[in-house]
Design a protein around this motif. Structure first.
Motif, PDB file in Angstrom:
ATOM      1  N   ARG A 196       0.829  -1.211   0.000  1.00 22.60           N
ATOM      2  CA  ARG A 196       0.000   0.000   0.000  1.00 22.60           C
ATOM      3  C   ARG A 196       0.863   1.259   0.000  1.00 22.60           C
ATOM      4  O   ARG A 196       0.495   2.272  -0.606  1.00 22.60           O
ATOM      5  N   TYR A 197       2.003   1.205   0.676  1.00 23.10           N
ATOM      6  CA  TYR A 197       2.904   2.363   0.689  1.00 23.10           C
ATOM      7  C   TYR A 197       3.374   2.689  -0.717  1.00 23.10           C
ATOM      8  O   TYR A 197       3.335   3.850  -1.163  1.00 23.10           O
ATOM      9  N   TYR A 198       3.809   1.681  -1.462  1.00 21.60           N
ATOM     10  CA  TYR A 198       4.302   1.909  -2.818  1.00 21.60           C
ATOM     11  C   TYR A 198       3.193   2.454  -3.719  1.00 21.60           C
ATOM     12  O   TYR A 198       3.415   3.378  -4.518  1.00 21.60           O
ATOM     13  N   ILE A 199       1.998   1.882  -3.591  1.00 22.52           N
ATOM     14  CA  ILE A 199       0.881   2.332  -4.428  1.00 22.52           C
ATOM     15  C   ILE A 199       0.503   3.775  -4.105  1.00 22.52           C
ATOM     16  O   ILE A 199       0.297   4.599  -5.004  1.00 22.52           O
ATOM     17  N   THR A 200       0.413   4.085  -2.818  1.00 23.99           N
ATOM     18  CA  THR A 200       0.049   5.449  -2.406  1.00 23.99           C
ATOM     19  C   THR A 200       1.082   6.459  -2.874  1.00 23.99           C
ATOM     20  O   THR A 200       0.735   7.533  -3.385  1.00 23.99           O
ATOM     21  N   ALA A 218       3.169   6.170  -5.382  1.00 22.03           N
ATOM     22  CA  ALA A 218       3.132   6.277  -6.843  1.00 22.03           C
ATOM     23  C   ALA A 218       2.009   7.211  -7.293  1.00 22.03           C
ATOM     24  O   ALA A 218       2.192   8.029  -8.210  1.00 22.03           O
ATOM     25  N   LYS A 219       0.856   7.113  -6.644  1.00 21.20           N
ATOM     26  CA  LYS A 219      -0.262   7.991  -7.008  1.00 21.20           C
ATOM     27  C   LYS A 219       0.073   9.448  -6.709  1.00 21.20           C
ATOM     28  O   LYS A 219      -0.268  10.357  -7.487  1.00 21.20           O
ATOM     29  N   LEU A 220       0.752   9.687  -5.584  1.00 21.29           N
ATOM     30  CA  LEU A 220       1.108  11.056  -5.224  1.00 21.29           C
ATOM     31  C   LEU A 220       2.145  11.636  -6.187  1.00 21.29           C
ATOM     32  O   LEU A 220       2.053  12.797  -6.585  1.00 21.29           O
ATOM     33  N   VAL A 221       3.124  10.828  -6.576  1.00 22.69           N
ATOM     34  CA  VAL A 221       4.132  11.302  -7.533  1.00 22.69           C
ATOM     35  C   VAL A 221       3.470  11.609  -8.873  1.00 22.69           C
ATOM     36  O   VAL A 221       3.830  12.578  -9.550  1.00 22.69           O
ATOM     37  N   SER A 222       2.489  10.793  -9.257  1.00 24.52           N
ATOM     38  CA  SER A 222       1.751  11.071 -10.497  1.00 24.52           C
ATOM     39  C   SER A 222       1.002  12.392 -10.404  1.00 24.52           C
ATOM     40  O   SER A 222       0.918  13.149 -11.377  1.00 24.52           O
ATOM     41  N   LYS A 223       0.468  12.665  -9.217  1.00 22.14           N
ATOM     42  CA  LYS A 223      -0.212  13.945  -9.006  1.00 22.14           C
ATOM     43  C   LYS A 223       0.768  15.111  -9.134  1.00 22.14           C
ATOM     44  O   LYS A 223       0.446  16.161  -9.685  1.00 22.14           O
ATOM     45  N   ILE A 224       1.981  14.912  -8.597  1.00 20.17           N
ATOM     46  CA  ILE A 224       2.992  15.981  -8.699  1.00 20.17           C
ATOM     47  C   ILE A 224       3.344  16.239 -10.154  1.00 20.17           C
ATOM     48  O   ILE A 224       3.518  17.386 -10.577  1.00 20.17           O
ATOM     49  N   ALA A 225       3.461  15.173 -10.944  1.00 22.45           N
ATOM     50  CA  ALA A 225       3.784  15.336 -12.367  1.00 22.45           C
ATOM     51  C   ALA A 225       2.672  16.059 -13.104  1.00 22.45           C
ATOM     52  O   ALA A 225       2.931  16.856 -14.016  1.00 22.45           O
ATOM     53  N   LYS A 226       1.436  15.819 -12.685  1.00 21.76           N
ATOM     54  CA  LYS A 226       0.294  16.443 -13.366  1.00 21.76           C
ATOM     55  C   LYS A 226       0.022  17.845 -12.852  1.00 21.76           C
ATOM     56  O   LYS A 226      -0.376  18.736 -13.608  1.00 21.76           O
ATOM     57  N   TYR A 227       0.253  18.042 -11.551  1.00 19.10           N
ATOM     58  CA  TYR A 227       0.022  19.354 -10.939  1.00 19.10           C
ATOM     59  C   TYR A 227       1.306  19.825 -10.265  1.00 19.10           C
ATOM     60  O   TYR A 227       1.399  19.850  -9.034  1.00 19.10           O
ATOM     61  N   GLU A 238       2.229  22.576  -4.064  1.00 22.18           N
ATOM     62  CA  GLU A 238       3.268  22.177  -3.115  1.00 22.18           C
ATOM     63  C   GLU A 238       2.790  21.098  -2.153  1.00 22.18           C
ATOM     64  O   GLU A 238       3.581  20.265  -1.685  1.00 22.18           O
ATOM     65  N   ASP A 239       1.503  21.076  -1.856  1.00 25.51           N
ATOM     66  CA  ASP A 239       0.990  20.123  -0.868  1.00 25.51           C
ATOM     67  C   ASP A 239       1.243  18.673  -1.289  1.00 25.51           C
ATOM     68  O   ASP A 239       1.486  17.813  -0.439  1.00 25.51           O
ATOM     69  N   TYR A 240       1.178  18.388  -2.591  1.00 26.65           N
ATOM     70  CA  TYR A 240       1.451  17.027  -3.049  1.00 26.65           C
ATOM     71  C   TYR A 240       2.885  16.633  -2.727  1.00 26.65           C
ATOM     72  O   TYR A 240       3.161  15.499  -2.315  1.00 26.65           O
ATOM     73  N   ARG A 241       3.823  17.561  -2.921  1.00 24.99           N
ATOM     74  CA  ARG A 241       5.225  17.276  -2.623  1.00 24.99           C
ATOM     75  C   ARG A 241       5.432  17.049  -1.134  1.00 24.99           C
ATOM     76  O   ARG A 241       6.186  16.149  -0.723  1.00 24.99           O
ATOM     77  N   ARG A 242       4.762  17.851  -0.320  1.00 26.63           N
ATOM     78  CA  ARG A 242       4.887  17.674   1.133  1.00 26.63           C
ATOM     79  C   ARG A 242       4.264  16.351   1.580  1.00 26.63           C
ATOM     80  O   ARG A 242       4.764  15.705   2.509  1.00 26.63           O
ATOM     81  N   THR A 243       3.191  15.955   0.924  1.00 24.65           N
ATOM     82  CA  THR A 243       2.531  14.704   1.296  1.00 24.65           C
ATOM     83  C   THR A 243       3.441  13.504   1.034  1.00 24.65           C
ATOM     84  O   THR A 243       3.443  12.534   1.804  1.00 24.65           O
TER      85      THR A 243
END
Length: 256
Positions: free
Chosen positions: A183-187, A189-198, A202-207
């Motif tokens: 679950r850690y890897y999946i979560t 990966a989704k956040l890094v994808s969000k950073i690439a899209k948005y 900054e909140d995505y990077r902090r998350t």
């Protein structure tokens, strides 16, 4: 009993050899492997790699640059955008959605995982798998020691059943640790994808850094739990070894 169910002698011999092998292996696990492993994990908990106090040291750099803002080339483009928005509102389909940036390829190639956590996870996962496998062996041994069902004199049998239940619980908890890592890897990966899209958010990077810190703390807790489970199983089985191996006293013993 042989008259009620006929069993091939060759198969009966092989099953007997399997029982003897499981018994020898399980008794060695309880007597030697469990205490050695709990001491090994206790030393692992003192390793500097799992005792980092400044969690910034485990952070991983996210090499995704923030693109320059897109400026409208002329007033006509701005009017077209406003007219398009007006048409959407009139059609009733103008939901306020942020589409983000289309990502076709990462600027720096593949986005790497957090190397610090990957190294630690690769050290913890074999320990989890080992506990599951060893618990399964000891559980099979205790189950094979359970006598046939009879009325009365079942106190020792209840101890055997409680031991099996504890071993099954430890197996389930250890398996959940593997799910937690996935679950850690999946979560992440989704956040890094969000950073690439948005990339401007900054909140995505902090998350991502928060997720990494949480996983680091969780891994230390997992190692501590693995050690505690070895201690608990070793202590529980040793204290009740007589009832586990001989759940029912013979009639001769009951007379004295």
């Amino acid at each position: 009993m042989s008259s009620l169910l006929k069993v091939d002698n060759e198969i009966k011999t092989k099953v007997g050899a399997f029982r003897e092998r499981i018994t020898a292996e399980a008794e060695d696990l309880v007597a030697n492997f469990f205490p050695k492993k709990l001491l090994e994990l206790d030393n692992f908990l003192k390793d500097p790699i799992i005792n980092i106090t400044e969690l910034k040291e485990i952070h991983s750099e996210i090499n995704l640059t923030v693109p320059d803002p897109i400026l409208l080339s002329n007033l006509h483009d701005g009017l077209e955008a406003q007219n398009a928005k007006k048409r959407k509102l009139e059609d009733g389909s103008g939901e306020d959605k942020v589409t983000g940036t289309k990502v076709f390829v990462m600027p720096g190639g593949m986005m790497k995982s957090n190397a610090n956590l990957v190294d630690l996870i690769e050290k913890v996962k074999p320990e989890i798998r080992t506990l599951i496998e060893k618990c399964n062996t000891v559980k099979m041994w205790v189950q094979l020691l359970i006598p046939r069902i009879e009325d009365g004199n079942n106190f020792g049998v209840s101890i055997q059943e409680e031991t099996v239940a504890e071993l099954r619980t430890v197996e389930g908890e250890a398996a959940s640790y593997l799910d937690q890592i996935s679950r850690y890897y999946i979560t992440r990966a989704k956040l890094v994808s969000k950073i690439a899209k948005y990339p401007h958010v900054e909140d995505y990077r902090r998350t991502v850094t928060e997720i990494d810190e949480k996983e680091y703390i969780s891994l230390k807790i997992i190692v501590s739990e693995l050690r505690n489970q070895y201690v608990t199983l070793h202590d529980m089985i040793l204290k009740n070894i007589e009832k586990i191996k001989r759940p029912r006293s013979s009639n001769a013993d009951a007379l004295y």
